[in-house]
Design an enzyme around this catalytic site. Structure first.
Site, PDB file in Angstrom:
ATOM      1  N   ASP A  91       0.808  -1.342   0.063  1.00 46.47           N
ATOM      2  CA  ASP A  91      -0.090  -0.021  -0.147  1.00 46.47           C
ATOM      3  C   ASP A  91       0.816   1.354  -0.128  1.00 46.47           C
ATOM      4  OD1 ASP A  91      -2.262   1.374   0.266  1.00 46.47           O
ATOM      5  OD2 ASP A  91      -2.439   1.257   2.489  1.00 46.47           O
ATOM      6  N   ASP A 106       2.233   5.180  -5.211  1.00 41.03           N
ATOM      7  CA  ASP A 106       1.749   6.363  -4.702  1.00 41.03           C
ATOM      8  C   ASP A 106       2.409   7.625  -5.346  1.00 41.03           C
ATOM      9  OD1 ASP A 106       0.517   8.448  -3.581  1.00 41.03           O
ATOM     10  OD2 ASP A 106       0.719   7.713  -1.425  1.00 41.03           O
ATOM     11  N   GLU A 135      -2.761   5.814  -8.576  1.00 38.75           N
ATOM     12  CA  GLU A 135      -3.767   6.862  -7.915  1.00 38.75           C
ATOM     13  C   GLU A 135      -3.690   8.137  -8.581  1.00 38.75           C
ATOM     14  OE1 GLU A 135      -3.294   7.590  -3.608  1.00 38.75           O
ATOM     15  OE2 GLU A 135      -4.714   9.240  -3.630  1.00 38.75           O
ATOM     16  N   GLY A 142      -8.810   5.422   2.586  1.00 39.38           N
ATOM     17  CA  GLY A 142      -9.627   6.454   3.724  1.00 39.38           C
ATOM     18  C   GLY A 142     -10.964   5.955   4.001  1.00 39.38           C
ATOM     19  N   THR A 147     -11.955   4.543   6.781  1.00 41.17           N
ATOM     20  CA  THR A 147     -12.458   4.784   8.094  1.00 41.17           C
ATOM     21  C   THR A 147     -13.642   5.938   8.086  1.00 41.17           C
ATOM     22  OG1 THR A 147     -10.659   4.020   9.144  1.00 41.17           O
ATOM     23  CG2 THR A 147     -11.809   5.527  10.335  1.00 41.17           C
ATOM     24  N   THR A 195      -7.404   2.899  10.189  1.00 49.54           N
ATOM     25  CA  THR A 195      -7.499   3.619  11.352  1.00 49.54           C
ATOM     26  C   THR A 195      -8.562   3.003  12.348  1.00 49.54           C
ATOM     27  OG1 THR A 195      -7.143   5.817  10.157  1.00 49.54           O
ATOM     28  CG2 THR A 195      -7.949   6.081  12.203  1.00 49.54           C
TER      29      THR A 195
HETATM   30  P1  13P Z   1      -8.215   4.866   6.901  1.00 46.65           P
HETATM   31  O1  13P Z   1      -7.000   4.644   7.952  1.00 46.65           O
HETATM   32  O2  13P Z   1      -8.734   6.319   6.906  1.00 46.65           O
HETATM   33  O3  13P Z   1      -9.110   3.695   6.979  1.00 46.65           O
HETATM   34  O4  13P Z   1      -7.546   4.755   5.493  1.00 46.65           O
HETATM   35  C1  13P Z   1      -6.715   3.565   5.139  1.00 46.65           C
HETATM   36  C2  13P Z   1      -6.193   3.714   3.916  1.00 46.65           C
HETATM   37  O5  13P Z   1      -6.655   4.423   2.815  1.00 46.65           O
HETATM   38  C3  13P Z   1      -4.766   3.257   3.526  1.00 46.65           C
HETATM   39  O6  13P Z   1      -4.219   3.198   2.606  1.00 46.65           O
END
Ligand code: 13P
Length: 395
Positions: free
Chosen positions: A82, A104, A134, A210, A212, A234
């Site tokens: 990631d 990235d 991305e 993202g 979360t 998160t």
């Molecule tokens: P969150 O931590 O907001 O869930 O996002 C995780 C993420 O996008 C990892 O690449």
């Protein structure tokens, strides 16, 4: 054995209107919590390792456990890098066992993002590994308060996305439509119309970073518009953190403090998997995905015109240069134990995938080593590239 090709896995999710969770892990507690929850749900899952977290664990060591957990599991699993920042980190992660990588480069201007992404795609595809690119910018940092790292959201546009995907050849695209990495105050506003347009013009699996803090309804709307992979971290870190804080009163040490953390992570993973529609899909995904199995390149040979020190020096040099070639998992050399062996020496090179047979053969480092060091002294030899077969794991 259930490590599968990640491209097949996400194409299945995209075609069938659900999303696979890509859960970032930072320890064995995370690994156990994620894989146990996915097994409980009979769901495909992506074990994700973010480069921004490499300060918290030894990537090389953790990868050994991640791969072992994936291979001994009965559900389909992929292992993903990631937010890989460089070509070097993409090569390293593939050589350590990732079968999906993200580039990235979204914070660079578009032409530079395209150039950087292209380089990674060329290398990864030659290893049989799919790539996530991305476009646009999702601000924030996983595991932290989004307000501490605000940055500006740069939204992805459908026109740029079409251009970017055509130029780079990425297999999946992470889009920026209003989500933010990390903990947010209040719910984010998502631009679903923009996502619809992007999906319409690309028709490839889309990725949301993202995860979360999004509502159940937002997740459903994202999946309805082509999102097949959701990155999530998160909320898992917070669930583990809450559990550890609630253990503070107890008098125990390390293990007492961590008690229940893995289960707390697993509970949140299970909630996501059921919400995102991947529960119960394991069999279908296994049936429609190629297994991710290593290929081995074995040479059994004799030498001529070289003394034992020369042979040793050649093996040391070969191990050094060949192990750095993209897609090479391991290089092993050997010499016969019995004096009367017909062949005296071996090279065993493990590739991550069949695609590496060709890219390894033509790679300049291999060509140079073979022409300069190996072929001049190699005598009679037998060479075979073979697919390894797994008959089940030994407990
Ligand atoms: P969150 O931590 O907001 O869930 O996002 C995780 C993420 O996008 C990892 O690449």
């Amino acid at each position: 054995m259930a490590l599968v090709n990640m491209r097949d896995m996400l194409n299945h999710a995209y075609r069938n209107g659900y999303a696979v969770g890509a859960f970032d892990l930072v320890s064995l507690d995370f690994l156990d919590g994620i894989i146990t929850a996915a097994e409980r749900c009979d769901a495909p899952v992506i074990l994700s390792l973010a480069e921004s977290h490499f300060a918290y664990f030894d990537f090389d060591l953790l990868m050994q456990s991640v791969e072992k957990a994936a291979r001994r599991s009965s559900i389909p699993v992929a292992i993903h890098l990631d937010h890989g920042a460089t070509l070097e980190s993409a090569v390293k992660s593939i050589n350590l066992g990732c079968n999906g990588v993200m580039v990235d480069a979204s914070h660079h201007p578009l032409p530079e993002n395209i150039e950087r992404t292209k380089t990674v795609v060329r290398m990864a595809h030659a290893c049989g590994v799919p790539v996530e690119g991305e476009l646009g910018y999702v601000p924030g940092v996983e595991g932290e308060d989004a307000e501490r790292h605000p940055g500006e959201i740069a939204y992805t546009t459908a026109e740029e996305a079409e251009h970017y995907v055509r130029e780079t050849g990425v297999d999946f695209l992470a889009v920026s439509i209003g989500t933010v990495h990390g903990r947010m105050q209040g719910a984010p506003q998502l631009d679903f119309e923009r996502l619809q347009q992007i999906n319409h013009s690309l028709k490839i699996p889309l990725v949301i970073h993202g995860g979360t803090g999004l509502s159940d309804d937002q997740f459903r709307q994202l999946i309805d518009r082509g999102v097949a992979k959701i990155n999530y971290y998160t909320a898992l870190a917070d669930a583990a953190g809450d559990c550890i804080r609630s253990n503070i009163q107890c008098k125990g040490g390390y293990t007492a403090l961590l008690k229940g953390a893995s289960e707390a992570i697993g509970k949140e993973v299970e909630r996501c998997i059921r919400l995102w529609g991947s529960a119960g899909r394991a069999r279908e995904v296994l049936e429609s995905s190629k297994p991710w199995l290593p290929v081995e390149h074995l040479i059994i040979y004799n030498v001529k015109g070289i003394d034992p020190q020369g042979i040793e020096a050649m093996m040391v040099e070969g191990t050094r240069v060949l192990a750095a070639i993209p897609g090479v998992r391991e290089v092993m050399t050997g010499s016969a134990i019995r004096e009367d062996a017909v062949y005296r020496y071996t090279w065993l090179v493990r590739f991550c995938d069949q695609a590496v047979i060709n890219s390894y053969r033509d790679h300049p480092q291999h060509v140079e080593f073979a022409d300069k060091f190996f072929r001049p002294v190699a005598g009679e030899r037998i060479t075979i590239d073979y697919q390894t077969i797994e008959w089940g794991s030994v407990a």
